[in-house]
Design a protein around this motif. Structure first.
Motif, PDB file in Angstrom:
ATOM      1  N   PHE A 150       0.968  -1.076   0.007  1.00 49.43           N
ATOM      2  CA  PHE A 150      -0.055  -0.058  -0.124  1.00 49.43           C
ATOM      3  C   PHE A 150       0.944   1.154  -0.077  1.00 49.43           C
ATOM      4  N   MET A 151       0.368   2.204  -0.736  1.00 49.68           N
ATOM      5  CA  MET A 151       1.104   3.458  -0.985  1.00 49.68           C
ATOM      6  C   MET A 151       0.156   4.653  -0.920  1.00 49.68           C
ATOM      7  N   GLU A 152       0.488   5.564  -0.342  1.00 50.19           N
ATOM      8  CA  GLU A 152      -0.363   6.831  -0.375  1.00 50.19           C
ATOM      9  C   GLU A 152       0.475   8.196   0.060  1.00 50.19           C
ATOM     10  N   PHE A 153       0.008   9.421  -0.724  1.00 47.30           N
ATOM     11  CA  PHE A 153       0.610  10.439  -0.406  1.00 47.30           C
ATOM     12  C   PHE A 153      -0.499  11.515  -0.080  1.00 47.30           C
ATOM     13  N   THR A 154      -0.120  12.441   0.765  1.00 41.98           N
ATOM     14  CA  THR A 154      -1.182  13.639   1.268  1.00 41.98           C
ATOM     15  C   THR A 154      -0.603  14.754   1.223  1.00 41.98           C
ATOM     16  N   ARG A 169      -4.123   7.209  -3.154  1.00 38.70           N
ATOM     17  CA  ARG A 169      -3.594   5.759  -2.451  1.00 38.70           C
ATOM     18  C   ARG A 169      -3.748   4.978  -3.630  1.00 38.70           C
ATOM     19  N   TYR A 170      -2.971   3.934  -3.300  1.00 38.35           N
ATOM     20  CA  TYR A 170      -2.904   2.686  -4.365  1.00 38.35           C
ATOM     21  C   TYR A 170      -2.426   1.575  -3.281  1.00 38.35           C
ATOM     22  N   ASN A 171      -3.455   0.605  -3.708  1.00 36.32           N
ATOM     23  CA  ASN A 171      -3.192  -0.720  -3.117  1.00 36.32           C
ATOM     24  C   ASN A 171      -2.787  -1.711  -3.869  1.00 36.32           C
ATOM     25  N   ALA A 172      -1.504  -2.162  -3.865  1.00 35.02           N
ATOM     26  CA  ALA A 172      -0.871  -3.100  -4.854  1.00 35.02           C
ATOM     27  C   ALA A 172      -1.413  -4.331  -4.849  1.00 35.02           C
ATOM     28  N   ILE A 173      -1.994  -4.926  -3.648  1.00 31.03           N
ATOM     29  CA  ILE A 173      -2.396  -6.270  -3.662  1.00 31.03           C
ATOM     30  C   ILE A 173      -3.825  -6.556  -4.377  1.00 31.03           C
ATOM     31  N   ASP A 178      -7.272   5.022  -5.697  1.00 28.06           N
ATOM     32  CA  ASP A 178      -8.545   6.001  -5.659  1.00 28.06           C
ATOM     33  C   ASP A 178      -7.898   7.226  -5.035  1.00 28.06           C
ATOM     34  N   VAL A 179      -8.680   8.368  -4.927  1.00 28.81           N
ATOM     35  CA  VAL A 179      -8.110   9.567  -4.136  1.00 28.81           C
ATOM     36  C   VAL A 179      -9.171  10.107  -3.123  1.00 28.81           C
ATOM     37  N   VAL A 180      -8.810  10.439  -2.073  1.00 33.62           N
ATOM     38  CA  VAL A 180      -9.415  11.274  -0.960  1.00 33.62           C
ATOM     39  C   VAL A 180      -9.365  12.622  -1.157  1.00 33.62           C
ATOM     40  N   VAL A 181     -10.344  13.520  -1.075  1.00 38.45           N
ATOM     41  CA  VAL A 181     -10.162  14.789  -1.033  1.00 38.45           C
ATOM     42  C   VAL A 181     -11.047  15.536  -0.013  1.00 38.45           C
ATOM     43  N   THR A 182     -10.595  16.268   0.982  1.00 36.01           N
ATOM     44  CA  THR A 182     -11.178  16.785   2.184  1.00 36.01           C
ATOM     45  C   THR A 182     -11.316  18.332   2.209  1.00 36.01           C
ATOM     46  N   TYR A 183     -12.407  18.978   2.626  1.00 36.66           N
ATOM     47  CA  TYR A 183     -12.401  20.299   2.613  1.00 36.66           C
ATOM     48  C   TYR A 183     -12.853  20.745   4.069  1.00 36.66           C
ATOM     49  N   ASP A 184     -12.262  21.418   4.815  1.00 38.03           N
ATOM     50  CA  ASP A 184     -12.488  21.488   6.257  1.00 38.03           C
ATOM     51  C   ASP A 184     -12.796  22.861   6.415  1.00 38.03           C
ATOM     52  N   ALA A 185     -14.094  23.494   6.531  1.00 40.17           N
ATOM     53  CA  ALA A 185     -14.343  24.869   6.825  1.00 40.17           C
ATOM     54  C   ALA A 185     -15.081  24.888   8.259  1.00 40.17           C
ATOM     55  N   ASP A 186     -14.256  24.944   9.094  1.00 41.05           N
ATOM     56  CA  ASP A 186     -14.794  25.343  10.451  1.00 41.05           C
ATOM     57  C   ASP A 186     -15.495  23.950  11.012  1.00 41.05           C
ATOM     58  N   ALA A 194     -13.119   8.946  -4.336  1.00 41.50           N
ATOM     59  CA  ALA A 194     -13.490   8.500  -5.833  1.00 41.50           C
ATOM     60  C   ALA A 194     -12.406   7.456  -6.190  1.00 41.50           C
ATOM     61  N   SER A 195     -12.900   6.665  -6.898  1.00 42.75           N
ATOM     62  CA  SER A 195     -12.062   5.649  -7.682  1.00 42.75           C
ATOM     63  C   SER A 195     -12.603   5.352  -9.072  1.00 42.75           C
ATOM     64  N   LYS A 196     -12.268   4.559 -10.023  1.00 44.20           N
ATOM     65  CA  LYS A 196     -12.807   4.322 -11.096  1.00 44.20           C
ATOM     66  C   LYS A 196     -14.101   3.908 -11.158  1.00 44.20           C
ATOM     67  N   ASP A 197     -14.476   2.804 -10.172  1.00 40.77           N
ATOM     68  CA  ASP A 197     -15.752   2.338 -10.030  1.00 40.77           C
ATOM     69  C   ASP A 197     -16.520   2.922  -9.086  1.00 40.77           C
ATOM     70  N   ASP A 198     -16.300   3.629  -8.151  1.00 40.95           N
ATOM     71  CA  ASP A 198     -16.990   3.881  -6.917  1.00 40.95           C
ATOM     72  C   ASP A 198     -16.715   5.323  -6.400  1.00 40.95           C
ATOM     73  N   GLN A 199     -17.688   5.985  -6.032  1.00 36.89           N
ATOM     74  CA  GLN A 199     -17.445   7.468  -5.488  1.00 36.89           C
ATOM     75  C   GLN A 199     -18.567   7.652  -3.916  1.00 36.89           C
TER      76      GLN A 199
END
Length: 283
Positions: A150-154, A169-173, A178-186, A194-199
């Protein structure tokens, strides 16, 4: 010398050095965990007690070390007492770059060593994490079977006082990306996975100082609703998560106690329930 032998010697050396480096008066605190599986509340066979011991220290070269072991508290077989051993070393370079490595081994299956490598560049708000495993015997030809699982960057950004993070993020197994996007407003936190198959979209909203709700909806129409409630000023809380037509999960934190309960909704009684109870033990 095999990697297992090297790890064992290193573990002993680190433990000894850390014991010397630990501040006077400080003492490691074991932790007792009890799991009640499949709703078996009346028979001791339903109990799975585990004792976790860990310690930490700062060595003279500014390397912070942590190490620990999990022990089965029910078995009478001495060889089956230890379940897991682990060690972690971390250091900050130039007051900016932080690097840590964690090694972990299942004592009952000592063929492989699991590792986790973390890196952080605080100035650029960038983090990375790599998880993988390696054969315990580096002299074996199986050393080439070492792999990253598994490998991820933030990466974090500031947007008019609000915080945005992008986490690929990438799960080699499973070959899953997929990619995780967050927006924090107080008081509001929006999270999109989101991934190719699901959101999946989660919206966490603070209602007041004690309560927060978090509905989550998936592309396939799946829905869950979480409710967080603070209990007092000492960090005590209850988190209840409803998965319609599937289960209800409850996590209750009360001082040194933590209880997790899972109730499957397809059962008419508690036979399918699983309870996990954990407590920090202080001497």
């Amino acid at each position: 010398m095999t990697l297992l032998q090297s790890l064992s010697l290193s573990f002993i050396a680190i433990a000894g050095a850390a014991a010397v480096a630990t501040a006077p008066g400080a003492s490691p605190r074991p932790q007792l965990s009890i799991t009640i599986r499949d709703g078996n509340f009346t028979d001791i066979e339903g109990l799975d007690p585990t004792i976790t011991w860990e310690n930490s220290a700062l060595l003279s070269n500014d390397v912070a070390v942590q190490y620990g072991i999990d022990l089965s508290a029910r078995t009478t077989n001495l060889a089956s007492l230890p379940r897991r051993i682990w060690g972690r070393a971390s250091r900050v370079f130039n007051e900016r770059f932080a690097v840590s490595t964690r090694l972990e081994m299942d004592v009952q299956n000592m063929d492989t060593i699991d590792y986790e490598i973390n890196g952080e560049d605080e100035e650029n708000d960038l983090k990375c994490r790599i998880i993988g495993s390696s054969p315990a015997n580096v002299a074996s030809k199986r050393v080439f079977q070492s792999r990253v699982a598994f490998m991820e960057f933030t990466k974090g950004f500031d947007n008019d006082g609000n915080r945005v993070t992008v986490n690929p993020r990438y799960n080699a197994i499973y070959g899953h990306t997929d990619v995780v996007v967050t927006y924090d407003a107080d008081d509001t936190l929006i999270k999109v996975t989101a991934s190719k198959d699901d959101q999946v979209v989660s919206i966490s909203q603070k209602l007041n100082d004690e309560n927060r709700i978090e509905p989550t909806i998936g592309r396939d129409g799946s829905l869950s609703l979480a409710w967080d409630r603070k209990l007092g000023e000492e960090g005590n809380s209850v988190r209840t998560t409803l998965h319609p037509n599937r289960s209800v999960d409850v996590e209750w934190r009360d001082a040194a106690w933590t209880a997790n309960v899972n109730f499957p909704m397809d059962e008419n009684d508690l036979r399918g329930a699983t309870v996990h109870i954990k407590r920090d033990i202080k001497f």
